[in-house]
Design an enzyme around this catalytic site. Sequence first.
Site, short mmCIF file in Angstrom:
data_model
loop_
_atom_site.label_atom_id
_atom_site.label_comp_id
_atom_site.label_asym_id
_atom_site.label_seq_id
_atom_site.Cartn_x
_atom_site.Cartn_y
_atom_site.Cartn_z
N CYS A 116 59.72 30.57 130.62
CA CYS A 116 60.18 31.95 130.82
C CYS A 116 61.23 32.00 131.93
O CYS A 116 62.23 32.72 131.82
CB CYS A 116 59.01 32.86 131.19
SG CYS A 116 57.74 32.99 129.93
N CYS A 173 55.20 31.27 134.05
CA CYS A 173 55.65 30.50 132.89
C CYS A 173 56.99 29.80 133.17
O CYS A 173 58.01 30.47 133.37
CB CYS A 173 55.77 31.45 131.70
SG CYS A 173 56.64 30.80 130.28
#
Length: 122
Positions: free
Chosen positions: A49, A46
């Site tokens: 993230c 991600c």
Amino acid sequence: MCSSPFHLSLRKKRCKDEINMVKKTFAELINARDMPVLVDFYADWCGPCKTMSPIVQQIAGEFAGKLKVIKVNVDKNQGAAAQYRVQGVPTFVLFNKGQQVWRQSGALPGHQLAQIIKQYVS
């Protein structure tokens, strides 16, 4: 024979005792009464993230001794992600005295995250 250190991360194979211990310890951590707990549900793949990772580290340092921070990889801990209905990453969940008090999916500026946390730390 399995070891029992608490890691919500990253070993692919765990014995049943270890999995039960992780679940129990995770529940104990988020139900902490001594300080708020920020859970960062993330995934290695991600992009947002990865952007949030240093911000979360900074927050952990800024609120050391006043806030617990737990990072949970949703790919390796699907049970916890399902239990908290995480459908996108990153998802942040703040617990205070065992109660969920705030939740947000997606990246956010560090100062905004810090302001939210300040409402719950003493």
